[in-house]
Enzyme design. Structure first.
Site, PDB file in Angstrom:
ATOM      1  N   CYS A  28       0.229   2.448   8.512  1.00  0.00           N
ATOM      2  CA  CYS A  28       0.929   1.601   7.563  1.00  0.00           C
ATOM      3  C   CYS A  28       0.507   0.137   7.718  1.00  0.00           C
ATOM      4  O   CYS A  28       0.573  -0.422   8.800  1.00  0.00           O
ATOM      5  CB  CYS A  28       2.419   1.792   7.839  1.00  0.00           C
ATOM      6  SG  CYS A  28       3.495   0.578   7.176  1.00  0.00           S
TER       7      CYS A  28
ATOM      8  N   GLU B 198       0.808  -1.217   0.000  1.00  0.00           N
ATOM      9  CA  GLU B 198       0.000   0.000   0.000  1.00  0.00           C
ATOM     10  C   GLU B 198       0.842   1.267   0.000  1.00  0.00           C
ATOM     11  O   GLU B 198       2.045   1.239   0.277  1.00  0.00           O
ATOM     12  CB  GLU B 198      -0.969  -0.023   1.175  1.00  0.00           C
ATOM     13  CG  GLU B 198      -0.309  -0.229   2.507  1.00  0.00           C
ATOM     14  CD  GLU B 198      -1.334  -0.356   3.626  1.00  0.00           C
ATOM     15  OE1 GLU B 198      -2.111  -1.323   3.603  1.00  0.00           O
ATOM     16  OE2 GLU B 198      -1.349   0.518   4.497  1.00  0.00           O
TER      17      GLU B 198
HETATM   18  S1  SF4 Z   1       7.499   0.381  11.464  1.00  0.00           S
HETATM   19 FE1  SF4 Z   1       8.897  -1.343  11.810  1.00  0.00          FE
HETATM   20  S2  SF4 Z   1       7.700  -3.188  11.318  1.00  0.00           S
HETATM   21 FE2  SF4 Z   1       6.605  -1.407  10.443  1.00  0.00          FE
HETATM   22  S3  SF4 Z   1       7.298  -1.293   8.329  1.00  0.00           S
HETATM   23 FE3  SF4 Z   1       8.608   0.094   9.535  1.00  0.00          FE
HETATM   24  S4  SF4 Z   1      10.377  -1.179  10.131  1.00  0.00           S
HETATM   25 FE4  SF4 Z   1       8.765  -2.567   9.442  1.00  0.00          FE
END
Ligand code: SF4
Length: 348
Positions: free
Chosen positions: A334, A92
């Site tokens: 995310c 996404e």
């Molecule tokens: S916050 Fe941490 S687990 Fe989430 S995409 Fe970024 S690196 Fe990966």
């Protein structure tokens, strides 16, 4: 996965060679790249000869990245996309309208192995790295949807740890900034990492002028280790030292992302600790209240606590911004949209 060639992952010289080796004039490479980054279908590439169009249809992947779902926030105009890839995987991205231009947040891996406790992207682990062309394809497909040059800034903050996909990410940066490509300035590209110290040092040697952003989220190792498994490998001190090294070689300011999580990292003591580690350092802190994800159990800080944290840093001359939490009404965190899609019976 299709065995057709993915042209968006190839630079000018590679496409020249490929065309030449199949009997086509190498000067066609520039024309072809111009069409590819505009998101044109092969049949729409009007200045290419018909035998080349036929050859492309047979041998090259058309549209390696497609938008299969988009949601627009009624609150702030943020637009969230679910992109499908040639092997049926999906990732996404989010388009955010800012005063300094539209910024597209892209993914660099399908899922993520880093295991940050507050993040929806890591819930199923990492399935695979994205190719450079699949990263570029996210930008191209959004430009195609809204008109060329829609995307003015790119941040690698979607699913995946960019420095865990180092070679492809570096190639993507060079492709998107190439004059014959989208010609986006390196200064408009931000790479966000959870803090892979060795890779930060390697990145410093690449001669790039992109912005490095560190997902810090805690002022000390104990809190960071409770949130981010990578903190057991690299201490806050090691990360800060790697950032200083990065600044000394690139002369670029480093950003620190700090998601304020209710009752975890948002107290005045923690604000003071953050000031201590960042004092006198050429950096900028981006505060944001966490976009809550049901599965993780973490909540964003309330507005009063968040504002106090901001004021504490600001009054002590730490360069700090409070980012708006965007896209709350469209699964803005995310990984949320992809997870909902998979739960609903879609592919990975
Ligand atoms: S916050 Fe941490 S687990 Fe989430 S995409 Fe970024 S690196 Fe990966």
């Amino acid at each position: 996965m299709s065995d057709k060639i993915e042209l968006l992952s190839m630079g000018l010289d590679e496409i020249r060679l490929w065309l030449k080796s199949h009997g086509f004039e190498s000067y066609r490479a520039k024309q072809l790249i111009g069409w590819l980054v505009s998101g044109a279908k092969f049949s729409e590439m009007r200045n290419l000869p018909s035998n080349l169009i036929e050859f492309l249809c047979e041998n090259a992947l058309e549209e390696p990245v497609k938008i299969i779902k988009s949601l627009v926030s009624k609150k702030d105009g943020t637009e969230k996309y679910l992109f499908s890839l040639a092997d049926g995987s999906c990732v996404e991205g989010v388009l955010m309208p800012y005063r300094h231009g539209n910024t597209l947040c892209i993914s660099t891996q399908v899922g993520c192995n880093m295991g940050c406790k507050f993040c929806a992207s890591t819930l199923g682990g990492k399935l695979r790295n994205l190719s450079a062309g699949e990263m570029l394809g996210q930008v191209v497909s959004v430009n195609r949807l809204h008109g060329s040059k829609t995307v003015q800034n790119v941040v690698m903050m979607g699913s995946g740890e960019p420095l865990d996909n180092y070679g492809n990410v570096l190639k993507f940066i060079r492709l998107i900034c190439a004059g014959e490509g989208l010609n986006i300035s390196q200064r408009r590209i931000t790479l966000s990492t959870c803090g892979l110290v060795d890779k930060i040092k390697s990145l410093a040697d690449e001669g790039l002028s992109i912005t490095l952003s560190i997902s810090l989220h805690a002022p000390n190792d104990a809190i960071r280790q409770s949130l981010m498994p990578i903190a057991k490998v690299h201490s806050v001190k090691d990360i800060i030292n790697a950032c200083k090294h990065y600044i000394s070689l690139t002369h670029r300011r480093v950003s620190f992302e700090y998601a304020l999580i209710k009752g975890v990292n948002d107290s005045q003591e923690q604000a003071e600790e953050l000031c201590q580690i960042l004092r006198g350092f050429q950096c900028h802190v981006n505060l944001i209240t966490l976009n809550a994800v049901e599965e993780t159990g973490y909540l964003g800080s309330d507005r009063i606590t968040a504002n106090k944290f901001f004021d504490y840093l600001n009054e002590r001359n730490i360069a700090v911004s409070m980012r708006r939490t965007m896209g709350e009404d469209i699964q803005g965190a995310c990984g949320q949209l992809r997870n909902e899609f998979i739960k609903g019976g879609g592919q990975n």
